[in-house]
Motif scaffolding. Structure first.
Motif: not given
Length: 296
Positions: A287-289, A68-69, A46-49, A91-94
Motif C-alpha cells: 500500500k501507499v501511505v 510483483g513477486g 492491492l499494490l503488490k510490492t 484509479l487503475n491498478q494495471n
C-alpha cells in the motif's frame, strides 16, 4: 615517565572528545526546523510490492511501481504501474504491464521512464503503452531514477555501484561509485544527490567536476529522496524516514518516522509539493501511505 605518558594519552582523548562534541553541537545548530509527519490516508493493500511513487501535477494523479513477486530481480513478467488519485483511490491498478520488477519512476515530456533490473523503459503517459526499452550494458540492479530539466535520465545501479545516464537514446556510465551501493537519486541544477544504501551517507555530486561531498550520515539502507523548502526528506527501505537540513554538511540525519514495528517498509518516496504531502510506498505492505508534512 610511564605516568607522564599515561597522563598525556588521557589529555589527548579528552581534547579529541571535546572537539567531536563541539563539532556535533555546531552541526546540529544548523538544524532549526523540526519536521513532523501526520498520517492522512492509505490505499487498499492491492499494490503488490510497491516500490516507487511519483506525483503528476498536470493530471493530479500518482504513479506507483509494483515489483510483483519477489525476489526483486526476478524476470517474471509480473511487474506493473498503477495510478492513484490524490486521496489514495486506485484509479487503475494495471495501467501499464509487461515489466519484470519496476522500481524508480519519473516523467518528462509526456513519457514515463522506469527502471527494470537491467533496462530503462519508456512509457507513453496517455496510453500506458511501452514505447521503448533501453538495455543497460553490464547493469546488475537498476534502482532509482530522476530526470534533468533537459531530459537527461540518471539511473542508479545499487548492486553495480554506478550511475548511468540516458541521453539521445544511448545509455552510458556517468559515474562509478564503488562501495556506495547508490539507491535514491535526485537531480538538481548543478549537482546530483544520492543516498548510499550500504554506507548510509547522503552525498552531493557536482555535475561538472563530479566531486563528492557528504551532506549527512546515518541513513542506513537509504532508498528515496524528495526535496522540501527546508532541505530533504530521505527514506530507508527497512522503515525509517529522515530529515536533512539544507545547510547540512557531514552531520547525522534526523529521524522523523519509524514504522519498523508495524513491519512497514518505506521505499522510494514521492511528494505532492503544493500540498506538502509525503507519499510512502510500503513495499511488502502492498500500500501507499500519505503523510502531511508539518512543522514545530
Amino acid at each position: 615517565m610511564k605516568y607522564s605518558t599515561l597522563l598525556l594519552a588521557i589529555i589527548m582523548v579528552f581534547v579529541t572528545s571535546c572537539k567531536q562534541v563541539k563539532k556535533d553541537t555546531i552541526a546540529q545548530a544548523f538544524i532549526k526546523t523540526e519536521i513532523v509527519l501526520t498520517k492522512l490516508w492509505e490505499t487498499d493493500t492491492l499494490l503488490k510490492t510497491c516500490e516507487g511513487v511519483r506525483y503528476d501535477s498536470k493530471t493530479a494523479t500518482i504513479y506507483v511501481s509494483n515489483i510483483g513477486g519477489v525476489p526483486p530481480d526476478a524476470k517474471d513478467g509480473d511487474g506493473s504501474i498503477s495510478i492513484l488519485n490524490k486521496d489514495g483511490g486506485i484509479l487503475n491498478q494495471n495501467w501499464a504491464t509487461g515489466m519484470n520488477a519496476p522500481k524508480g519512476i519519473s516523467y518528462y515530456n509526456g513519457k514515463l521512464y522506469v527502471t527494470d533490473i537491467d533496462v530503462i523503459i519508456k512509457i507513453d503517459l496517455k496510453t500506458g503503452i511501452i514505447e521503448k526499452k533501453f538495455s543497460v550494458r553490464d547493469a546488475v540492479f537498476l534502482n532509482d531514477l530522476d530526470i534533468d530539466t533537459n531530459g537527461d535520465v540518471y539511473v542508479t545501479d545499487s548492486k553495480g555501484d554506478k550511475i548511468y545516464k540516458l541521453v539521445n537514446n544511448e545509455v552510458n556510465v556517468w559515474l562509478d561509485l564503488v562501495g556506495e551501493s547508490p539507491n535514491g537519486i535526485l537531480v538538481e541544477d548543478n549537482r546530483i544527490l544520492v543516498v548510499s544504501s550500504s554506507q548510509g551517507d547522503f552525498i552531493s555530486i557536482d555535475k561538472k567536476t563530479k566531486q563528492r561531498k557528504v551532506l549527512a550520515t546515518g541513513i542506513v539502507r537509504g532508498d528515496g529522496i524528495v526535496p522540501i523548502n527546508e532541505g530533504y526528506i530521505v527514506s530507508t527501505w527497512p522503515g525509517e524516514i529522515y530529515f536533512v537540513d539544507e545547510n547540512s554538511s557531514n552531520i547525522k540525519a534526523v529521524k522523523i518516522l519509524d514504522t519498523k514495528d508495524e513491519k512497514l517498509n518505506t521505499a522510494d518516496i514521492g511528494i505532492i509539493p503544493e500540498e506538502n504531502i509525503l507519499l510512502v510506498p510500503t513495499f511488502f505492505g502492498n500500500k501507499v501511505v500519505a503523510y502531511k508534512i508539518d512543522y514545530k
